[in-house]
Design a protein around this motif. Structure first.
Motif, PDB file in Angstrom:
ATOM      1  N   ALA A 194       0.819  -1.214   0.000  1.00  0.00           N
ATOM      2  CA  ALA A 194       0.000   0.000   0.000  1.00  0.00           C
ATOM      3  C   ALA A 194       0.853   1.265   0.000  1.00  0.00           C
ATOM      4  CB  ALA A 194      -0.933  -0.002   1.206  1.00  0.00           C
ATOM      5  N   GLU A 195       2.131   1.143   0.342  1.00  0.00           N
ATOM      6  CA  GLU A 195       3.030   2.296   0.415  1.00  0.00           C
ATOM      7  C   GLU A 195       3.774   2.554  -0.886  1.00  0.00           C
ATOM      8  OE1 GLU A 195       3.235   4.270   3.120  1.00  0.00           O
ATOM      9  OE2 GLU A 195       1.645   3.022   3.985  1.00  0.00           O
ATOM     10  N   VAL A 196       3.658   1.650  -1.870  1.00  0.00           N
ATOM     11  CA  VAL A 196       4.481   1.767  -3.075  1.00  0.00           C
ATOM     12  C   VAL A 196       3.615   1.786  -4.330  1.00  0.00           C
ATOM     13  CG1 VAL A 196       6.423   0.624  -1.943  1.00  0.00           C
ATOM     14  CG2 VAL A 196       4.841  -0.738  -3.323  1.00  0.00           C
ATOM     15  N   ASP A 197       4.254   2.114  -5.440  1.00  0.00           N
ATOM     16  CA  ASP A 197       3.583   2.117  -6.744  1.00  0.00           C
ATOM     17  C   ASP A 197       3.988   0.935  -7.612  1.00  0.00           C
ATOM     18  OD1 ASP A 197       2.300   4.509  -6.127  1.00  0.00           O
ATOM     19  OD2 ASP A 197       3.885   5.740  -7.023  1.00  0.00           O
ATOM     20  N   VAL A 198       5.180   0.382  -7.360  1.00  0.00           N
ATOM     21  CA  VAL A 198       5.722  -0.691  -8.199  1.00  0.00           C
ATOM     22  C   VAL A 198       6.298  -1.783  -7.314  1.00  0.00           C
ATOM     23  CG1 VAL A 198       7.350  -1.310 -10.033  1.00  0.00           C
ATOM     24  CG2 VAL A 198       6.340   0.991 -10.000  1.00  0.00           C
ATOM     25  N   VAL A 199       5.914  -3.037  -7.577  1.00  0.00           N
ATOM     26  CA  VAL A 199       6.522  -4.196  -6.928  1.00  0.00           C
ATOM     27  C   VAL A 199       7.257  -5.005  -7.987  1.00  0.00           C
ATOM     28  CG1 VAL A 199       6.074  -6.398  -5.780  1.00  0.00           C
ATOM     29  CG2 VAL A 199       4.882  -4.340  -5.025  1.00  0.00           C
ATOM     30  N   ILE A 200       8.522  -5.306  -7.712  1.00  0.00           N
ATOM     31  CA  ILE A 200       9.326  -6.175  -8.575  1.00  0.00           C
ATOM     32  C   ILE A 200       9.542  -7.477  -7.813  1.00  0.00           C
ATOM     33  CG2 ILE A 200      11.475  -6.440  -9.866  1.00  0.00           C
ATOM     34  CD1 ILE A 200      11.758  -3.347  -9.725  1.00  0.00           C
ATOM     35  N   ASN A 201       8.926  -8.546  -8.279  1.00  0.00           N
ATOM     36  CA  ASN A 201       8.977  -9.832  -7.593  1.00  0.00           C
ATOM     37  C   ASN A 201      10.061 -10.713  -8.216  1.00  0.00           C
ATOM     38  OD1 ASN A 201       8.404 -12.088  -6.055  1.00  0.00           O
ATOM     39  ND2 ASN A 201       6.606 -12.670  -7.244  1.00  0.00           N
ATOM     40  N   VAL A 202      11.048 -11.088  -7.420  1.00  0.00           N
ATOM     41  CA  VAL A 202      12.129 -11.939  -7.917  1.00  0.00           C
ATOM     42  C   VAL A 202      12.212 -13.243  -7.128  1.00  0.00           C
ATOM     43  CG1 VAL A 202      13.502 -10.055  -8.859  1.00  0.00           C
ATOM     44  CG2 VAL A 202      13.801 -10.661  -6.484  1.00  0.00           C
ATOM     45  N   PRO A 235       0.306 -14.874  -3.711  1.00  0.00           N
ATOM     46  CA  PRO A 235      -0.043 -13.770  -2.803  1.00  0.00           C
ATOM     47  C   PRO A 235       0.554 -12.430  -3.220  1.00  0.00           C
ATOM     48  CG  PRO A 235       0.689 -15.702  -1.566  1.00  0.00           C
ATOM     49  CD  PRO A 235       1.012 -15.949  -3.002  1.00  0.00           C
ATOM     50  N   VAL A 236       1.690 -12.444  -3.890  1.00  0.00           N
ATOM     51  CA  VAL A 236       2.330 -11.203  -4.307  1.00  0.00           C
ATOM     52  C   VAL A 236       1.477 -10.494  -5.364  1.00  0.00           C
ATOM     53  CG1 VAL A 236       4.449 -10.155  -5.183  1.00  0.00           C
ATOM     54  CG2 VAL A 236       4.577 -12.242  -3.810  1.00  0.00           C
ATOM     55  N   VAL A 237       0.993 -11.247  -6.352  1.00  0.00           N
ATOM     56  CA  VAL A 237       0.143 -10.651  -7.383  1.00  0.00           C
ATOM     57  C   VAL A 237      -1.171 -10.171  -6.777  1.00  0.00           C
ATOM     58  CG1 VAL A 237      -1.031 -11.037  -9.578  1.00  0.00           C
ATOM     59  CG2 VAL A 237       1.177 -12.105  -9.164  1.00  0.00           C
ATOM     60  N   GLU A 265      -4.841  -5.703  -5.013  1.00  0.00           N
ATOM     61  CA  GLU A 265      -5.649  -5.120  -3.940  1.00  0.00           C
ATOM     62  C   GLU A 265      -5.078  -3.787  -3.460  1.00  0.00           C
ATOM     63  OE1 GLU A 265      -7.570  -6.473   0.367  1.00  0.00           O
ATOM     64  OE2 GLU A 265      -7.010  -7.982  -1.141  1.00  0.00           O
ATOM     65  N   ALA A 266      -3.740  -3.680  -3.433  1.00  0.00           N
ATOM     66  CA  ALA A 266      -3.108  -2.439  -2.964  1.00  0.00           C
ATOM     67  C   ALA A 266      -3.046  -1.369  -4.046  1.00  0.00           C
ATOM     68  CB  ALA A 266      -1.702  -2.733  -2.449  1.00  0.00           C
ATOM     69  N   LEU A 318       0.517  -5.511 -15.370  1.00  0.00           N
ATOM     70  CA  LEU A 318       0.813  -6.874 -14.927  1.00  0.00           C
ATOM     71  C   LEU A 318       1.814  -7.437 -15.925  1.00  0.00           C
ATOM     72  CD1 LEU A 318       0.167  -9.352 -13.076  1.00  0.00           C
ATOM     73  CD2 LEU A 318      -1.638  -9.934 -14.718  1.00  0.00           C
ATOM     74  N   CYS A 319       3.091  -7.399 -15.562  1.00  0.00           N
ATOM     75  CA  CYS A 319       4.164  -7.637 -16.536  1.00  0.00           C
ATOM     76  C   CYS A 319       5.152  -8.680 -16.014  1.00  0.00           C
ATOM     77  CB  CYS A 319       4.879  -6.320 -16.833  1.00  0.00           C
ATOM     78  SG  CYS A 319       6.102  -6.417 -18.151  1.00  0.00           S
ATOM     79  N   PRO A 320       4.953  -9.956 -16.321  1.00  0.00           N
ATOM     80  CA  PRO A 320       5.906 -10.986 -15.907  1.00  0.00           C
ATOM     81  C   PRO A 320       7.084 -11.095 -16.870  1.00  0.00           C
ATOM     82  CG  PRO A 320       4.068 -11.993 -17.054  1.00  0.00           C
ATOM     83  CD  PRO A 320       3.777 -10.505 -17.002  1.00  0.00           C
TER      84      PRO A 320
END
Length: 373
Positions: free
Chosen positions: A75-83, A93-95, A100-101, A133-135
């Motif tokens: 909720a505090e960020v705009d971009v999540v990079i999942n590695v 859960p990350v997606v 949701e956030a 949504l960019c894998p």
């Protein structure tokens, strides 16, 4: 660009996480380094700062891999990079937390089934919220998507035959487990034929030729790749096949592992199959490899295009695959923060950020060959 901390790297303590973090630091982007173990994150940050040559504006946060733990952070960020992979096993859960956030999601997967699954389940919902949504922001399979888009600039082309060739590949622990769970899958590994998925046999190696090499090389479908997923519903493309020549030192052991898996697989549940490939990955893992090099880990992506009355080819050099992966993720994050994305919803990196823009940018950074004239 605001200096607020609006990017989070999930799984930042791993091999690729350090490279993503280093590339974010090079761009002056403040970020969170997130994961499940503080000591590993602290050690990773120390390595990133040593490579960067100065302090890095990163904040460590510890979170379990569940929706309840991730939501307050996202909720505090705009971009999540999942590695953090294998993605099909642990990334759901990350997606869900990103959606949701209300933040953009990028990852570095190489898993074809994961890419297809999140596109089908979450693509429309991300698009409805104006989120990306960019894998697969990684050498495999972003590089092929960039090169394929160059070939598809000719409107007569409707079929793609793609080959990745890599010298001295050094897969990380997460990559080893991800690719083993894919290549041992005896019911998928798809290519695209007349707009429909068809399965490669999982235990067959193929002989391929690539430009500038006199000898034939062994190649494998290597999980099928993500290009067939991205082009599945693209009206421009009827056929798409991808093979990977990752090196004789890897193809042989991988084929042996697949044949061993095929022997035991009929008696295993899906969970037991995943446990089997994870165990095999642990046996094959030799520890975290050194950072790759432009002069050692060199790659070539060859795309042949065909239409009714025309054939064409494009060859793109792209070296230091893992380091480039980190740079691609950081560049994507920067463009999202600056609102420079081309599309939202479920997109390949090429469609999300523009294939010509990315190829030109990374050519100037020293990673890849220039665009054709």
């Amino acid at each position: 660009m605001s200096q607020a901390r609006k990017v989070l790297v999930y799984g930042a303590s791993g091999y690729t996480g350090k490279l993503v973090s280093e590339s974010l630091a090079q761009r002056g982007i403040p970020f969170y380094m997130a994961g499940r173990t503080r000591s590993r994150l602290e050690a990773a940050l120390q390595i990133v700062e040593e490579r960067h040559g100065q302090p890095v504006d990163a904040q460590i946060v510890v979170a379990n891999n569940d929706l309840e733990s991730l939501l307050p952070l996202f909720a505090e960020v705009d971009v999540v990079i999942n590695v953090a992979g294998p993605f099909m096993q642990i990334a759901w859960p990350v997606v869900e937390a990103c959606l949701e956030a209300g933040c953009h999601y990028m990852d570095t997967t190489g898993e074809q089934d994961w890419t297809a699954a999140i596109g089908e389940k979450f693509g429309a919902a991300f698009a409805a919220k104006g989120l990306l949504l960019c894998p697969a922001n990684s050498f495999m399979w972003a590089a092929g998507s960039l090169a394929a888009e160059v070939v598809l600039e000719n409107p007569q082309i409707d079929s793609l035959d793609i080959c990745y060739q890599i010298d001295n590949g050094l897969p990380s622990e997460a990559s080893t487990k991800s690719f083993l769970r894919m290549v041992c899958n005896d019911v998928s590994q798809y290519y695209l034929e007349q707009g429909e998925y068809k399965s490669w046999p999982n235990d067959v190696a193929y002989q391929v030729s690539v430009p500038y090499r006199n000898a034939l090389l062994s190649a494998h479908p290597w999980g099928g790749a993500c290009e067939p997923v991205w082009f599945k519903n693209d009206p421009r493309v009827r056929n798409c096949k991808v093979l990977t020549a990752v090196g004789e030192h890897m193809i042989g052991p991988v084929i042996q592992a697949i044949k061993a898996f095929n022997t035991v697989a009929p008696g295993l549940t899906q969970q037991q199959r995943e446990e089997w490939t994870n165990h095999m990955g642990d046996q094959m893992d030799t520890g975290e490899p050194p950072k790759d090099s432009l002069d050692v880990q060199r790659g070539v992506i060859v795309v042949h295009g065909q239409g009714r009355q025309i054939t064409t080819s494009y060859v793109m050099n792209l070296s230091a695959a893992y380091t480039w992966t980190g740079d691609l993720c950081a560049e994507g994050a920067l463009r999202l923060l600056d609102n420079r994305q081309k599309n939202v919803g479920f997109q390949s990196p090429a469609k999300a950020f523009g294939h010509r823009e990315l190829i030109q940018f990374f050519h100037e950074r020293g990673y890849c060959s220039a665009l054709p004239a």
